[in-house]
Motif scaffolding. Structure first.
Motif, short mmCIF file in Angstrom:
data_model
loop_
_atom_site.label_atom_id
_atom_site.label_comp_id
_atom_site.label_asym_id
_atom_site.label_seq_id
_atom_site.Cartn_x
_atom_site.Cartn_y
_atom_site.Cartn_z
N ASP A 30 0.82 -1.21 0.00
CA ASP A 30 0.00 0.00 0.00
C ASP A 30 0.86 1.26 0.00
O ASP A 30 0.52 2.27 -0.63
N ASN A 34 1.39 4.19 -3.22
CA ASN A 34 1.40 5.65 -3.13
C ASN A 34 2.60 6.23 -3.87
O ASN A 34 2.49 7.25 -4.54
N ARG A 82 -8.17 11.71 -4.79
CA ARG A 82 -7.14 12.04 -5.76
C ARG A 82 -7.75 12.57 -7.05
O ARG A 82 -8.86 12.20 -7.42
N GLY A 89 -4.32 4.74 -5.70
CA GLY A 89 -5.00 5.12 -4.46
C GLY A 89 -6.48 5.36 -4.70
O GLY A 89 -6.90 5.72 -5.80
N GLY A 94 -5.12 4.26 2.84
CA GLY A 94 -4.05 3.25 2.75
C GLY A 94 -2.83 3.56 3.61
O GLY A 94 -2.41 2.73 4.42
N LEU A 95 -2.28 4.73 3.44
CA LEU A 95 -1.08 5.10 4.18
C LEU A 95 -1.25 4.87 5.69
O LEU A 95 -0.40 4.31 6.36
MG LIG Z 1 -2.70 4.84 -0.93
#
Ligand SMILES: [Mg+2]
Ligand SMILES: Nc1ncnc2c1ncn2[C@@H]1O[C@H](COP(=O)(O)OP(=O)(O)OP(=O)(O)O)[C@@H](O)[C@H]1O
Length: 542
Positions: A30, A34, A82, A89, A94-95
């Motif tokens: 993940d 990014n 985004r 993404g 996710g991050l």
């Molecule tokens: Mg992500």
């Protein structure tokens, strides 16, 4: 209205989100997503075990980077959507969810160009628990971090740091000790293996479908692994069948692409080829699903076919879709699985049924060829029988190889003429028991008289190599090191008892009995599978 606003409890939620089903591999992917979305073409991962047992993982990329505001938004649970829908993404989570699933403290450091100051923010779950609110940490960039940024990112890019990594190893070791070091090395290896598959289209310079990205772990560059091994496999789905119209919940349609690869059988590959290129295994068959060129699922027949069976282990399906179909496939936050709508599963089953069958056929044919060439050794029984003079058996008066008949005397009297196999010039090792190709009656065994020259024929048994009992039971017995000899002796004893108690009238009756026994065995073994090649390697060989 105030009582209708019901904000989540920060500590409860931030800790709860640790358990959304990530593992280190899917979490790392993940973070790498990014970097790829930020147009990086160099991604460097460093896994560090300090002497006191602290574990730190760095992910550096040379992508577009972010300014201080960008870092702030990026760290928000539910980051802004985004601009580019094709990006890897999607959820704005996710991050954070990936990082916190394996560590208690994670930091984002970024800049858009060499001249810019590094922007840094940290989520520390213990700090959130203490403060009882969604409060990040803004700490100065340390000289260590600056150095790592220069090394792993360069002028512009982003560095993600995982600290307090309490969930990257599955077991507790003595902190910083040799065992823990070994476990960290294994982790690096398994991560490299995962990345080599998930991003193989990006890593492979000759793959035109995605742009080139280099990913390294602890300074060693990861090679791509293409699970379809196109150099040697056969793509078996006709071009016209490779585009699949999938209906979206709103009724519109989008195309997904599908190809079906049958890999070479084990017996047609070198060991090295099998280990590094094809990696055939039961669980590696099935659907390989790609979203925007990145693999999100490797293997499994989903709802389309049943559990993975060894005989379809050569079949791998390449299934490709773009972000437009996210809703149709109900992509999850980890982007590590999709679900087929039951109608689509039905369509896929119909489409793939012929190749599924073909893959099974090829596997079985090769298996039989391969296992037929693996020899079953009947010499022990031959030696034993040769050395046992006093077994009750018929006396051979004369034989006639022309008419395949013999005159014998036995318990029924003298001068009994039998019609049965008479063999001259047989190798001395196989006189009494031999497995042969040419029994077409379906019987498992037939009595015979055999000689190493052209006289002195001895009672013998011929085994039918094509009978299921030979294919399924004998072969396994041979591999497990148990009693081929026992079965040989049993069948020889039957054959010779028959010869010793038969005459012209009884001969067809004995034959009928043999026939019936063989047919029954065939029926009994119908549901016993052919042995797999790896069942047939003895301990010493494997
Ligand atoms: Mg992500
Ligand atoms: N390596 C990076 N380089 C530049 N920007 C990044 C990087 N990592 C994260 N970001 C920014 O942070 C935002 C949040 O990232 P996050 O992974 O949480 O969500 P996402 O990627 O948008 O969606 P998903 O939940 O599907 O991963 C991204 O939209 C992106 O703007």
């Amino acid at each position: 209205m105030l009582d209708l606003i019901n904000e989540p409890d920060a500590p409860r939620l931030i800790f709860g989100l640790r358990d959304t089903g990530y593992n280190v591999r899917t979490a790392a992917a993940d973070i790498i997503d990014n970097s790829i979305a930020a147009e990086a073409d160099q991604i460097n991962v460093e896994i560090i075990l300090r002497e006191d047992g602290r574990k730190v993982i760095y992910f550096g990329d040379n992508g577009k980077g972010m300014d201080p505001d960008g870092v702030h938004w990026a760290m928000r649970y539910g980051a802004p959507q985004r601009d580019n829908p094709e990006s890897l993404g999607k959820f704005g989570l996710g991050l954070k969810t990936a990082s916190s699933s394996v560590c208690l403290r994670y930091t984002l450091i970024s800049r858009k160009s060499a001249g810019q100051e590094l922007a840094k923010l940290t989520w520390d779950l213990e700090h959130v628990a203490q403060q009882k609110q969604w409060e990040m940490l803004r700490e100065p960039v340390t000289s260590d971090e600056r150095e790592v940024f220069e090394e792993l990112c360069g002028d512009n890019g982003t560095l993600v740091i995982w600290e307090k990594c309490d969930r990257i190893l599955t077991k507790d070791y003595e902190p910083g000790g040799t065992k823990e070091k070994a476990a960290i090395n294994r982790l690096a290896e398994s991560l490299a293996k995962h990345i080599s598959l998930v991003y193989h289209r990006f890593l492979d310079k000759s793959d035109e479908r995605e742009r080139d990205v280099d990913i390294s772990i602890n300074q060693s560059l990861i090679d791509p692994w293409n699970p379809f091994y196109p150099k040697r496999s056969e793509q078996v789905l006709a071009t016209a069948k490779q585009s699949l119209l999938v209906e979206l919940p709103d009724g519109s349609e989008q195309v997904a692409n599908i190809r079906a690869w049958i890999l070479p059988h084990r017996s047609d590959m070198t060991k090295e080829e099998e280990r590094t290129e094809a990696r055939i295994s039961n669980r590696a068959q099935g659907f390989y699903v790609y979203r925007e060129g990145r693999l999100i699922q490797d293997g499994s027949w989903m709802e389309v076919f049943g559990a993975p069976e060894p005989h379809t282990s050569l079949l791998r399906i390449e299934f490709d879709f773009g972000y437009e179909l996210d809703d149709a496939f109900r992509i999850d936050v980890k982007k590590s699985r999709i679900l087929f709508h039951p109608d689509l599963a039905d369509g896929l089953r119909e489409l793939l049924q012929p190749v599924y069958r073909e893959a099974g056929k090829r596997y079985r044919r090769q298996n039989r060829e391969q296992t037929n060439s693996s020899k079953i050794d009947h010499t022990s029984a031959n030696k034993n029988i040769g050395g046992t003079g006093n077994a009750s058996k018929p006396q051979v008066t004369s034989v006639d190889p022309e008419t395949q008949s013999a005159i014998i005397s036995n318990n029924m009297g003298p001068k009994i003429k039998l019609k049965l196999a008479v063999h001259n010039n047989v190798s001395p090792d196989t006189i009494y028991v031999e497995a042969v190709e040419n029994i077409t009656s379906g019987e498992l065994w037939q009595p015979a008289f055999r000689s190493a020259g052209d006289s002195g024929h001895a009672p013998a048994v011929l085994l039918n190599k094509h009978h299921d009992f030979y294919q399924k039971i004998y072969k396994r017995a041979a591999a497990n090191g148990f009693a081929v000899e026992g079965m040989d002796l049993l069948l020889w004893a039957f054959a010779v008892a028959e010869q010793n108690n038969t005459n012209e009238e009884l001969e067809p009756i004995f034959e009928d009995i043999r026939n019936e026994i063989s047919r029954n065995l065939h029926k009994l073994l119908r549901n016993v599978s052919d042995p797999e090649p790896d069942e047939l390697t003895t301990e010493e060989e494997s």
